[in-house]
Design an enzyme around this catalytic site. Structure first.
Site: not given
Ligand code: PBG
Ligand code: ZN
Length: 329
Positions: A199, A252
């Site tokens: 992330k 992500k």
């Protein structure tokens, strides 16, 4: 006529030929995960459109149930839940309160939709008065280890409410191990951990922070979320989370990080989920609303790109639209 050049067009000459030779399967309904924002409020009819995410809303419990019912009718298979609590503090108490807003939503949806896959985002930022994903000191440092216990309690409270899968998104080191141990101790040995392992500290989360009311009051998330410049580091994060017991991995943002998705897909043997985040959604919507692009085609092409990069499943704010328009199989 000699066969002196490659005729790629042979395999593209008709719709049937193109479908036959397609290397990537179209998106399946079962692969899509719809994010929802549930607000703790006395106003049962509360449904507020998020200005920076046209078509997306914050919902009261009752409105959420209504909305999910409609989507389930159209084939909704999985959701991920985010909570907006009525009160915030320095210990993120409402993140792990048994009557917290996410816990209430999970209990309600679990009862009404027994087959729906309910995933919960496990983080503290929406519940901290300062908006950071971990414990903050007066000097402005985010403390790693003291945060782990709060995250573990949050995950257990979600499982107790009936969540199928917990998804930690905080990016503290050691959180997967802490959550696994706490879940097992509480008897939830069968609750999978879907870890946001890679992330990045991304500007693409901008609209989400309006939606979840979770923008940090000071500083940024760069000491815990990854540097967008890094590739190898993503593998270290992924392998660390797998070592700690993660069952599946999230990458992500998704579109701008297709290289990371492909690399993770080729390096691990667990399911990989791509999170097409708020900013990716809003960019496509904005251009579509302005009539600058064919929004429906861009939407589908963006998801095909993620599948092609290696995503097994996709978290996307377009899920409801795709189901309503019957664009997924
Ligand atoms: C909470 C969380 C965020 C997102 C998912 N979980 C925000 C952040 O890390 O700042 C972003 C999702 C999106 O932009 O759609 N930690
Ligand atoms: Zn967070």
């Amino acid at each position: 006529m000699v066969h002196d050049f490659f005729r790629g067009r042979r395999l593209r000459q008709s719709e049937q030929m193109r479908a036959f030779f397609a290397e990537t399967a179209p998106v399946l309904r079962e692969n899509l995960i719809m994010p929802y924002f549930v607000v703790e409020t006395d106003d049962a009819g509360f449904a507020k459109e998020i200005p920076s995410m046209p078509g997306q809303h914050q919902f009261s419990l009752a409105k959420l149930e209504e909305r999910v019912a409609r989507a389930v009718d159209k084939g909704l298979h999985a959701i991920i839940l985010f909570g907006v609590p009525a009160t915030k503090d320095e210990k993120a108490s409402q993140a792990y309160a048994s009557n917290g807003i996410v816990q209430q939503a999970v209990r309600l949806l679990r009862k009404k939709f027994p087959k729906l896959v309910i995933i919960t985002d496990v983080c503290l930022c929406e519940y901290m008065s300062h908006g950071h994903c971990g414990v903050l000191t007066k000097e402005g440092l985010i403390l790693n280890d003291p945060t782990l216990e709060y995250l573990a309690r949050t995950a257990v409270s979600h499982a107790e409410a009936g969540a199928d899968i917990v998804a930690p998104s905080d990016m503290m080191d050691g959180r997967v191990a802490a959550i696994r141990e706490a879940l097992d101790k509480a008897g939830f040995t069968m609750t999978p951990i879907m870890s946001y392992a890679a992330k990045y500290a991304s500007a693409y989360y901008g609209p989400f922070r309006d939606a979840a009311e979770s923008a940090p009051a000071c500083g940024d998330r760069k000491t815990y979320q990854m540097n967008p410049a890094n590739v190898r580091e993503a593998m270290r994060e992924v392998f660390a989370d797998l070592d700690e017991g993660a069952d599946s991995i999230i990458v992500k943002p998704a579109g701008p990080y297709g290289d990371i998705l492909r690399m993770v897909r080729e390096s691990v043997d667990v399911p990989v989920t791509a999170y097409q985040v708020s900013g990716e959604y809003s960019l496509i919507r904005a251009a579509g609303i302005n009539g600058w692009v064919d929004e429906e085609r861009i939407m589908m092409e963006s998801l095909l790109g993620l599948k092609r990069a290696g995503a097994d499943s996709i978290i996307t704010y377009f899920t409801e639209t795709i189901l309503e328009k019957g664009l997924a199989r």
